[in-house]
Design a protein around this motif. Structure first.
Motif, short mmCIF file in Angstrom:
data_model
loop_
_atom_site.label_atom_id
_atom_site.label_comp_id
_atom_site.label_asym_id
_atom_site.label_seq_id
_atom_site.Cartn_x
_atom_site.Cartn_y
_atom_site.Cartn_z
N ASP A 64 2.66 -7.86 62.86
CA ASP A 64 1.86 -8.72 61.98
C ASP A 64 0.51 -8.95 62.64
OD1 ASP A 64 0.74 -10.81 60.47
OD2 ASP A 64 2.73 -11.58 59.95
N LEU B 245 -2.08 -10.60 61.99
CA LEU B 245 -2.70 -11.93 62.01
C LEU B 245 -2.06 -12.83 63.06
CD1 LEU B 245 -3.28 -12.67 58.22
CD2 LEU B 245 -5.01 -12.25 59.99
N GLY C 5 -9.73 -8.83 65.73
CA GLY C 5 -8.52 -8.25 65.17
C GLY C 5 -8.15 -6.94 65.82
N HIS D 71 -14.34 -7.81 62.44
CA HIS D 71 -13.34 -8.74 61.94
C HIS D 71 -12.99 -9.76 63.00
CE1 HIS D 71 -9.02 -9.92 62.10
NE2 HIS D 71 -9.29 -10.31 60.88
N HIS E 107 -10.42 -13.57 63.31
CA HIS E 107 -9.61 -14.58 62.64
C HIS E 107 -9.30 -15.70 63.62
CE1 HIS E 107 -6.42 -11.69 64.09
NE2 HIS E 107 -5.93 -12.83 64.55
N ILE F 94 -9.64 -15.91 57.92
CA ILE F 94 -10.00 -14.51 58.16
C ILE F 94 -11.49 -14.35 57.83
CG2 ILE F 94 -9.62 -12.10 57.52
CD1 ILE F 94 -6.88 -12.95 56.44
N GLN G 112 3.98 -8.35 57.13
CA GLN G 112 4.03 -9.76 57.50
C GLN G 112 5.44 -10.19 57.88
OE1 GLN G 112 0.38 -11.15 54.56
NE2 GLN G 112 2.41 -11.99 54.27
N TRP H 249 -5.36 -18.67 54.89
CA TRP H 249 -3.95 -18.39 54.65
C TRP H 249 -3.09 -19.44 55.33
CZ3 TRP H 249 -0.89 -17.40 58.95
CH2 TRP H 249 -1.56 -17.04 60.13
#
Length: 232
Positions: A14, A16, A125, A139, A141, A161, A174, A225
């Protein structure tokens, strides 16, 4: 534990959840002892209200509702610090500016997030299948509430993000059901579905064990999210 084709999903799959170190989980009896800074509380209230609106998909509202219920109590809150966007990714100010011009309900969220952005721990990321060129530099997050967030706690995550223009997040799977809200236009691919375009304010969910990808074009992407963390 989420599974794909009967096999358990490793947390490392995952993208994230690339925690660089084991988070400092707080004890249950410490939950609820502190007050959140006003910009953080208002940001959670306003984003949560959009994710629970009548236009939001039921699955996304279900996930967000469980998160918001737990947010009635606070975790260990770090003080707001830093200068205006000093530690945030380059280009984030542009994304926040676009959000502020997207309508009255987004203007307040843009101001709240601008107050929080430099207090977040922004992570680059990790790349993966079908990611855009130079993804690691385009990117970032961050966790707003949860492990490593400005409000430290173990039972949930609220994350953000950011992606530069013309960036594609890699396909990944995920580990938990997750709800999203776009704070900019973007394009989304969930599981085996086709890519679809989504406007600012679009709310959607992606289930555990299902692949996810997102990309943006002429505008940088900003999204929030949330998920409930698995019990340990």
């Amino acid at each position: 534990m989420a599974r794909v084709m009967g096999r358990p999903i490793k947390r490392g799959a995952d993208l994230l959840l690339n925690d660089e170190e084991k988070p400092a989980y707080i004890r249950l009896h410490d939950i609820g002892r502190e007050r959140r800074p006003r910009p953080l509380q208002e940001f959670l209230n306003d984003v949560g209200g959009l994710m629970l609106s009548a236009d939001a998909p039921a699955v996304a509202s279900f996930v967000a509702g469980k998160v918001l219920q737990r947010l009635l109590k606070t975790g260990k809150v770090r003080p707001l610090e830093g200068g205006p966007l000093a530690g945030a990714p380059e280009g984030l100010d542009d994304a926040i500016g676009h959000l502020a011009k997207s309508g009255r309900k987004y203007e307040a969220i843009a101001g709240q997030f601008r107050s929080l952005a430099d207090s977040l721990l922004w992570r680059r990321g990790r790349s993966g299948p079908f990611a855009s060129l130079n993804f690691g530099n385009t990117h970032s997050h961050a966790v707003v509430v949860g492990p490593g967030g400005m409000e430290e706690r173990a039972d949930l995550r609220v994350g953000v993000i950011y992606m530069d223009r013309y960036t594609r997040f890699p396909d990944h799977v995920q580990t938990q059901p997750r709800a999203f809200i776009l704070l900019s236009p973007g394009e989304i691919c969930l599981g085996n579905s086709q890519w679809f375009s989504a406007a600012t304010g679009t709310v959607f969910a992606n289930d555990a064990g299902q692949s996810f990808a997102i990309r943006c074009t002429a505008r940088p992407l900003l999204a929030v999210w949330c998920q409930v963390e698995p019990e340990r």
